[in-house]
Motif scaffolding. Structure first.
Motif, PDB file in Angstrom:
ATOM      1  N   UNK A 179       0.680  -0.845  -0.086  1.00 27.59           N
ATOM      2  CA  UNK A 179      -0.299  -0.007  -0.010  1.00 27.59           C
ATOM      3  C   UNK A 179       0.693   2.047  -0.003  1.00 27.59           C
ATOM      4  N   UNK A 180       1.699   1.584   0.665  1.00 22.97           N
ATOM      5  CA  UNK A 180       2.893   2.105   0.654  1.00 22.97           C
ATOM      6  C   UNK A 180       3.556   2.954  -0.324  1.00 22.97           C
ATOM      7  N   UNK A 181       3.655   1.977  -0.753  1.00 20.51           N
ATOM      8  CA  UNK A 181       4.428   2.536  -2.677  1.00 20.51           C
ATOM      9  C   UNK A 181       3.311   2.566  -3.387  1.00 20.51           C
ATOM     10  N   UNK A 182       2.093   1.961  -3.342  1.00 17.40           N
ATOM     11  CA  UNK A 182       1.054   2.452  -4.315  1.00 17.40           C
ATOM     12  C   UNK A 182       0.639   3.864  -3.783  1.00 17.40           C
ATOM     13  N   UNK A 183       0.507   3.657  -3.105  1.00 16.43           N
ATOM     14  CA  UNK A 183       0.274   5.399  -2.406  1.00 16.43           C
ATOM     15  C   UNK A 183       1.280   6.845  -2.483  1.00 16.43           C
ATOM     16  N   UNK A 184       2.187   6.160  -2.580  1.00 16.13           N
ATOM     17  CA  UNK A 184       3.706   7.208  -3.327  1.00 16.13           C
ATOM     18  C   UNK A 184       3.477   6.854  -5.387  1.00 16.13           C
ATOM     19  N   UNK A 185       2.772   6.682  -5.417  1.00 21.33           N
ATOM     20  CA  UNK A 185       3.020   6.250  -7.066  1.00 21.33           C
ATOM     21  C   UNK A 185       1.034   7.187  -7.449  1.00 21.33           C
ATOM     22  N   UNK A 186       0.564   7.165  -6.599  1.00 24.03           N
ATOM     23  CA  UNK A 186      -0.907   7.875  -6.179  1.00 24.03           C
ATOM     24  C   UNK A 186      -1.110   9.256  -7.106  1.00 24.03           C
ATOM     25  N   UNK A 187       0.358   9.313  -6.002  1.00 20.02           N
ATOM     26  CA  UNK A 187       0.149  11.362  -5.512  1.00 20.02           C
ATOM     27  C   UNK A 187       0.195  11.711  -6.731  1.00 20.02           C
ATOM     28  N   UNK A 188       0.834  11.634  -7.354  1.00 20.90           N
ATOM     29  CA  UNK A 188       1.199  12.955  -8.490  1.00 20.90           C
ATOM     30  C   UNK A 188      -0.051  13.121  -9.739  1.00 20.90           C
ATOM     31  N   UNK A 189      -0.503  11.946  -9.587  1.00 16.94           N
ATOM     32  CA  UNK A 189      -1.681  11.888 -10.786  1.00 16.94           C
ATOM     33  C   UNK A 189      -2.384  12.356 -10.409  1.00 16.94           C
ATOM     34  N   UNK A 190      -3.304  11.996  -9.280  1.00 11.14           N
ATOM     35  CA  UNK A 190      -4.529  12.636  -8.671  1.00 11.14           C
ATOM     36  C   UNK A 190      -4.180  14.381  -7.724  1.00 11.14           C
ATOM     37  N   UNK A 191      -3.248  14.349  -6.995  1.00 14.24           N
ATOM     38  CA  UNK A 191      -2.815  15.789  -7.348  1.00 14.24           C
ATOM     39  C   UNK A 191      -1.989  16.729  -7.898  1.00 14.24           C
ATOM     40  N   UNK A 192      -2.452  16.375  -9.997  1.00 13.67           N
ATOM     41  CA  UNK A 192      -2.768  16.930 -11.179  1.00 13.67           C
ATOM     42  C   UNK A 192      -4.011  17.022 -10.675  1.00 13.67           C
ATOM     43  N   UNK A 193      -5.140  16.279 -11.038  1.00  9.38           N
ATOM     44  CA  UNK A 193      -5.839  16.304 -11.015  1.00  9.38           C
ATOM     45  C   UNK A 193      -6.977  17.321 -10.261  1.00  9.38           C
ATOM     46  N   UNK A 194      -6.390  17.402  -8.843  1.00  5.60           N
ATOM     47  CA  UNK A 194      -7.375  18.153  -8.095  1.00  5.60           C
ATOM     48  C   UNK A 194      -6.778  19.114  -8.120  1.00  5.60           C
ATOM     49  N   UNK A 195      -5.138  19.859  -9.212  1.00  7.17           N
ATOM     50  CA  UNK A 195      -4.789  21.229  -8.896  1.00  7.17           C
ATOM     51  C   UNK A 195      -5.717  21.787  -9.953  1.00  7.17           C
ATOM     52  N   UNK A 196      -6.626  20.625 -11.394  1.00  8.46           N
ATOM     53  CA  UNK A 196      -7.200  21.306 -12.571  1.00  8.46           C
ATOM     54  C   UNK A 196      -7.902  21.959 -12.291  1.00  8.46           C
ATOM     55  N   UNK A 197      -8.642  21.575 -10.843  1.00  9.10           N
ATOM     56  CA  UNK A 197      -9.881  22.559 -10.354  1.00  9.10           C
ATOM     57  C   UNK A 197      -9.463  24.204 -10.183  1.00  9.10           C
ATOM     58  N   UNK A 198      -8.213  24.073 -10.314  1.00 13.06           N
ATOM     59  CA  UNK A 198      -8.100  25.485  -9.931  1.00 13.06           C
ATOM     60  C   UNK A 198      -8.605  27.248 -10.857  1.00 13.06           C
ATOM     61  N   UNK A 199      -8.764  26.162 -12.033  1.00 14.12           N
ATOM     62  CA  UNK A 199      -8.764  26.524 -13.310  1.00 14.12           C
ATOM     63  C   UNK A 199     -10.882  26.986 -13.571  1.00 14.12           C
ATOM     64  N   UNK A 200     -11.460  25.873 -12.449  1.00 12.09           N
ATOM     65  CA  UNK A 200     -12.799  26.149 -12.215  1.00 12.09           C
ATOM     66  C   UNK A 200     -12.951  27.673 -12.060  1.00 12.09           C
ATOM     67  N   UNK A 201     -13.982  28.179 -12.823  1.00 12.05           N
ATOM     68  CA  UNK A 201     -14.911  28.875 -12.291  1.00 12.05           C
ATOM     69  C   UNK A 201     -15.635  29.683 -11.012  1.00 12.05           C
ATOM     70  N   UNK A 202     -15.681  27.453 -10.157  1.00  9.55           N
ATOM     71  CA  UNK A 202     -16.043  27.649  -9.275  1.00  9.55           C
ATOM     72  C   UNK A 202     -14.624  27.852  -8.271  1.00  9.55           C
ATOM     73  N   UNK A 203     -13.948  27.771  -8.550  1.00  3.93           N
ATOM     74  CA  UNK A 203     -12.768  28.707  -7.493  1.00  3.93           C
ATOM     75  C   UNK A 203     -12.649  29.863  -7.557  1.00  3.93           C
ATOM     76  N   UNK A 204     -13.164  30.817  -6.396  1.00  2.68           N
ATOM     77  CA  UNK A 204     -13.266  31.962  -6.449  1.00  2.68           C
ATOM     78  C   UNK A 204     -12.447  32.609  -5.351  1.00  2.68           C
ATOM     79  N   UNK A 205     -11.023  32.531  -5.374  1.00  3.99           N
ATOM     80  CA  UNK A 205     -10.094  32.841  -3.767  1.00  3.99           C
ATOM     81  C   UNK A 205     -10.529  34.403  -4.509  1.00  3.99           C
TER      82      UNK A 205
END
Length: 484
Positions: free
Chosen positions: A67-93
């Motif tokens: 699980x630890x190895x899998x979690x380490x490999x997963x972080x970058x693609x999931x972070x990329x998906x999350x960061x794509x939400x910053x381009x949403x109009x719904x993100x209004x800092x």
């Protein structure tokens, strides 16, 4: 022969002290919080051999190699998906108020998750209201239902949910369940497990408990999230496990468990769906991201945002703990916390005391009767210190108060699965919502007041007269706080 026994005794003593010295060095080098390290050292020295065994079982965050190895490999693609939400109009800092903006900045920097606007929330505060709402949404599901729960306990309303899921699966809905092995042990022994699998529901047992696994992963690391996502359009989260309080823990003699859940629609549902996708991949190795949510808002009106905050092994350490501390320090008038298990860290105790000493009214509501004797006594070890700083402590008498909520200035709140203890804040898989919505926060604040009305506030003068035996038990179980 006596000389041989004497020699073996000396060798045994030498090996034991060598082991203790090695574990002591390991505790120090791990650079945990000082209070946690000292507690572990006390346990190791006071309880010979057993203390060392307990440390290896519970003392370190061991997810297991795979699980630890899998979690380490997963972080970058999931972070990329999350960061794509910053381009949403719904993100209004630019339109966020200060407290949610700071939390948005923290979560964005550490994991890429932004606070998103355009959601609707409704608070469900009774078992019938919670279950009837969930059942209606399941019956109307078209494509997918995903759930994560720590406890699934058959009986009552829970069986109705099980039947509704089977019906959904039979009409073609993709149904996936992630259930914690320890918390849902009764479910996995019941006929419901087989019935669901036969209907085509994928049920995954998370963090399986077995004598063999204790050598490879931490025994008390648990999947503690409570999530329901339906068609990537509706989500539920909160404090309630999939249990009907009328059928659950009746032998514990603490009364029925008292919970709330939040029903959510809007772009934050997809963020919660991605949290499920993380948990699913961590257990199965299968990756499937939800779609990017609709980002367009209907108008330029100020839609108050929600920040989804997950935590757990493989994710940024202590993220929920940081969000909680950040929220507490932003209180100006009032702070009210409800939690079933109250064993705070030294840093959190300091934050609560400082907040109260700034003139903020701080209320903590905990159950008077707890299903854990260890937590009951350890919690009370903090009462005197907090009350001396002006914190008001209320013991709820209407059952086992299980709601996990924080309301700041009656304008901003945190609500989710997180207890105020070491395991929730530093160890388990958890999720909480930071909500900047005054209308929703007002409804949660009213619910907290209902709890306070059913509570007795601890009188500091009366508390100071408690017996030496009670004081001894408090300090004794306080030493066990790393295990709580």
């Amino acid at each position: 022969m006596d000389k041989i026994y004497h020699l073996l005794t000396l060798i045994g003593i030498g090996l034991y002290w060598f082991l203790v010295a090695g574990v002591t060095l390991r505790v120090v080098l791990k650079r945990k919080a000082v209070s946690v390290s000292l507690s572990w050292l006390m346990i190791i020295y006071i309880v010979p051999v057993v203390g060392v065994i307990f440390y290896f079982l519970f003392g370190e965050l061991n997810l297991g190699r795979k699980r630890a190895e899998r979690a380490k490999e997963m972080f970058a693609p999931f972070e990329l998906w999350f960061r794509s939400l910053n381009d949403c109009q719904a993100h209004r800092p630019q339109s966020m108020r200060a407290h949610i903006l700071k939390i948005d900045e923290l979560c964005n920097y550490r994991m890429g998750i932004p606070a998103l606007s355009g959601n609707t929330l409704s608070l469900k505060n009774t078992p019938s209201d919670i279950f009837q709402s969930i059942l209606r949404d399941i019956e109307q599901a078209n494509s997918s239902i995903t759930m994560v729960f720590y406890i699934w306990h058959p009986g009552g309303y829970t069986d109705s949910v099980g039947s509704a899921l089977i019906s959904a699966a039979k009409r073609g809905v993709d149904v996936k369940l992630l259930l914690d092995s320890a918390g849902s042990a009764r479910f996995f022994r019941s006929h419901w497990h087989d019935m669901m699998q036969q209907a085509g529901i994928r049920v995954v047992e998370v963090m399986k408990v077995s004598p063999w696994r204790i050598f490879f992963s931490r025994l008390d690391l648990r999947q503690h999230r409570k999530l329901i996502i339906i068609d990537d359009a509706i989500a539920y989260t909160g404090s309630m496990n999939m249990v009907d309080p009328a059928f659950f823990e009746k032998s514990a003699q603490v009364g029925q468990w008292v919970d709330v859940m939040v029903r959510i629609t809007g772009p934050s549902v997809n963020v919660l769906s991605c949290i499920f996708a993380w948990d699913w991949e961590l257990e199965t190795g299968e990756r499937s991201f939800p779609h990017i949510p609709e980002c367009a808002l209907e108008s330029t009106a100020a839609y108050l945002p929600i920040q989804v905050v997950p935590s757990g092994p493989g994710m940024p350490e202590y993220l929920i703990s940081q969000v909680l501390t950040l929220a507490i320090h932003q209180a100006h008038r009032s702070l009210c916390i409800t939690t079933p298990y109250f064993v705070p860290s030294a840093d959190l105790v300091y934050a609560l005391k400082l907040t109260s000493q700034r003139g903020v009214q701080v209320d903590i509501v905990v159950p008077k009767y707890n299903d854990s004797m260890l937590v009951k006594w350890a919690s009370r070890a903090f009462y005197s210190e907090l009350m001396s700083a002006g914190v008001r402590i209320h013991e709820f008498e209407g059952g086992l108060l299980h709601t996990k909520s924080v309301v700041i200035d009656e304008a901003f709140c945190l609500i989710g699965t997180v207890n105020i203890d070491m395991r929730s804040l530093w160890l388990n898989f958890e999720v909480t919502l930071a909500v900047d919505d005054e209308e929703f926060t007002h409804s949660l604040s009213q619910q907290q007041q209902v709890y306070i009305d059913q509570s007795t506030m601890i009188d500091a003068d009366v508390w100071a007269q408690r017996s030496l035996w009670q004081r001894f038990m408090e300090r004794l179980f306080y030493l066990c706080s790393p295990l709580l």
